[in-house]
Design a protein around this motif. Sequence first.
Motif, PDB file in Angstrom:
ATOM      1  N   GLY A 105      -5.746   3.234  13.553  1.00 19.38           N
ATOM      2  CA  GLY A 105      -6.417   2.221  12.756  1.00 19.38           C
ATOM      3  C   GLY A 105      -5.674   1.947  11.475  1.00 19.38           C
ATOM      4  N   ARG A 106      -6.367   1.296  10.589  1.00 22.70           N
ATOM      5  CA  ARG A 106      -5.762   0.860   9.331  1.00 22.70           C
ATOM      6  C   ARG A 106      -5.825   1.956   8.269  1.00 22.70           C
ATOM      7  N   LEU A 107      -5.013   1.767   7.239  1.00 25.93           N
ATOM      8  CA  LEU A 107      -5.027   2.633   6.064  1.00 25.93           C
ATOM      9  C   LEU A 107      -6.325   2.386   5.296  1.00 25.93           C
ATOM     10  N   ASP A 108      -6.550   1.130   4.980  1.00 22.12           N
ATOM     11  CA  ASP A 108      -7.773   0.664   4.320  1.00 22.12           C
ATOM     12  C   ASP A 108      -7.864  -0.837   4.566  1.00 22.12           C
ATOM     13  N   ALA A 109      -8.729  -1.527   3.888  1.00 21.64           N
ATOM     14  CA  ALA A 109      -8.938  -2.957   4.144  1.00 21.64           C
ATOM     15  C   ALA A 109      -7.901  -3.855   3.473  1.00 21.64           C
ATOM     16  N   ARG A 151      -4.479  -5.982   2.933  1.00 22.16           N
ATOM     17  CA  ARG A 151      -3.653  -6.775   3.852  1.00 22.16           C
ATOM     18  C   ARG A 151      -2.228  -6.756   3.311  1.00 22.16           C
ATOM     19  N   ASN A 152      -1.629  -7.940   3.082  1.00 28.41           N
ATOM     20  CA  ASN A 152      -0.270  -7.970   2.548  1.00 28.41           C
ATOM     21  C   ASN A 152      -0.259  -7.965   1.021  1.00 28.41           C
ATOM     22  N   ALA A 153      -1.405  -7.656   0.451  1.00 33.37           N
ATOM     23  CA  ALA A 153      -1.557  -7.367  -0.976  1.00 33.37           C
ATOM     24  C   ALA A 153      -2.588  -6.241  -1.050  1.00 33.37           C
ATOM     25  N   ALA A 154      -2.393  -5.352  -1.995  1.00 30.72           N
ATOM     26  CA  ALA A 154      -3.317  -4.217  -2.114  1.00 30.72           C
ATOM     27  C   ALA A 154      -4.713  -4.713  -2.481  1.00 30.72           C
ATOM     28  N   GLY A 155      -5.703  -4.167  -1.797  1.00 29.70           N
ATOM     29  CA  GLY A 155      -7.084  -4.474  -2.124  1.00 29.70           C
ATOM     30  C   GLY A 155      -7.523  -3.655  -3.325  1.00 29.70           C
ATOM     31  N   PRO A 156      -8.784  -3.753  -3.715  1.00 31.59           N
ATOM     32  CA  PRO A 156      -9.294  -2.981  -4.854  1.00 31.59           C
ATOM     33  C   PRO A 156      -9.061  -1.481  -4.665  1.00 31.59           C
ATOM     34  N   VAL A 186       0.809  -1.223   0.000  1.00 27.34           N
ATOM     35  CA  VAL A 186       0.000   0.000   0.000  1.00 27.34           C
ATOM     36  C   VAL A 186       0.843   1.274   0.000  1.00 27.34           C
ATOM     37  N   LEU A 187       2.125   1.160  -0.313  1.00 25.34           N
ATOM     38  CA  LEU A 187       3.005   2.322  -0.236  1.00 25.34           C
ATOM     39  C   LEU A 187       2.497   3.477  -1.089  1.00 25.34           C
ATOM     40  N   ASP A 188       2.003   3.182  -2.289  1.00 26.91           N
ATOM     41  CA  ASP A 188       1.471   4.259  -3.132  1.00 26.91           C
ATOM     42  C   ASP A 188       0.261   4.926  -2.482  1.00 26.91           C
ATOM     43  N   ARG A 189      -0.544   4.172  -1.749  1.00 27.32           N
ATOM     44  CA  ARG A 189      -1.711   4.729  -1.060  1.00 27.32           C
ATOM     45  C   ARG A 189      -1.291   5.542   0.170  1.00 27.32           C
ATOM     46  N   ILE A 190      -0.249   5.083   0.860  1.00 27.55           N
ATOM     47  CA  ILE A 190       0.282   5.844   1.997  1.00 27.55           C
ATOM     48  C   ILE A 190       0.743   7.212   1.507  1.00 27.55           C
ATOM     49  N   ILE A 191       1.469   7.232   0.398  1.00 30.98           N
ATOM     50  CA  ILE A 191       1.973   8.486  -0.169  1.00 30.98           C
ATOM     51  C   ILE A 191       0.815   9.369  -0.615  1.00 30.98           C
ATOM     52  N   ARG A 192      -0.168   8.793  -1.290  1.00 28.07           N
ATOM     53  CA  ARG A 192      -1.350   9.548  -1.732  1.00 28.07           C
ATOM     54  C   ARG A 192      -2.074  10.165  -0.539  1.00 28.07           C
ATOM     55  N   ASP A 193      -2.328   9.359   0.490  1.00 30.55           N
ATOM     56  CA  ASP A 193      -3.057   9.859   1.644  1.00 30.55           C
ATOM     57  C   ASP A 193      -2.248  10.908   2.398  1.00 30.55           C
ATOM     58  N   ALA A 194      -0.936  10.736   2.473  1.00 34.79           N
ATOM     59  CA  ALA A 194      -0.090  11.733   3.128  1.00 34.79           C
ATOM     60  C   ALA A 194      -0.209  13.083   2.412  1.00 34.79           C
ATOM     61  N   ARG A 240     -12.601   1.891   0.874  1.00 32.11           N
ATOM     62  CA  ARG A 240     -12.772   3.076   1.710  1.00 32.11           C
ATOM     63  C   ARG A 240     -11.412   3.459   2.287  1.00 32.11           C
ATOM     64  N   ARG A 241     -11.090   4.730   2.247  1.00 35.66           N
ATOM     65  CA  ARG A 241      -9.812   5.254   2.734  1.00 35.66           C
ATOM     66  C   ARG A 241      -9.946   5.550   4.240  1.00 35.66           C
ATOM     67  N   ASP A 242      -9.880   4.509   5.067  1.00 36.97           N
ATOM     68  CA  ASP A 242     -10.126   4.645   6.500  1.00 36.97           C
ATOM     69  C   ASP A 242      -9.236   5.698   7.149  1.00 36.97           C
ATOM     70  N   LEU A 243      -7.932   5.618   6.915  1.00 36.10           N
ATOM     71  CA  LEU A 243      -6.989   6.566   7.520  1.00 36.10           C
ATOM     72  C   LEU A 243      -7.287   7.986   7.063  1.00 36.10           C
TER      73      LEU A 243
END
Length: 184
Positions: free
Chosen positions: A137-141, A143-148, A54-62, A152-155
């Motif tokens: 909490g979590r970034l999103d749902a 796990r050790n592979a990116a979900g769809p 989810v590194l790309d999502r972490i960067i996007r959300d940051a 939902r962007r929980d974080l």
Amino acid sequence: MPALVPPVCEFDTPVVDFDLPGTDGRRHTLADVRGERGTLVMFICNHCPYVLAVLDRIIRDARDLQALGVGVVAISANDAVAYPQDGPGKMAEMAREHGFPFPYLYDESQEVARAYGAVCTPDFFGYNAEGGLQYRGRLDASRNAAGPSDLRRDLYEAMKQVAETGLGPRDQVASIGCSIKWTA
């Protein structure tokens, strides 16, 4: 090693100060990264499949949270002797290659990770402007592979609420990830 799940949010736990070296060659403190409307402290590392998924999502959300006035910082506390890919040199490579929009700091003594109570990577600590914990909490749902991509962007949603109201959501789903690699 099985995945670890951190405990749920203990609301209003005070943010912990730090003074750590970053991949940019500078030292960073909480005051340097704190945002006007909140602060997100993330414990991540280079090799964890949960982080990499989810590194790309972490960067996007940051980036999106920074636009809302939330300060963002990432800290790696893993034992770089046992896990050399998590050492400062490799951290600098990752930050540069991925264009991290936040400081990426190394907690060699692991004192900061212990003070926060971090247990896994990724482990997210979201604070309001007053420095009280409002989200763990979590970034999103994923796990050790990116979900769809439409998860939902929980974080992001939680920290957006913190930025707007000073309060985090009462219902939070814990993050999951690899254990922090402690030295002892």
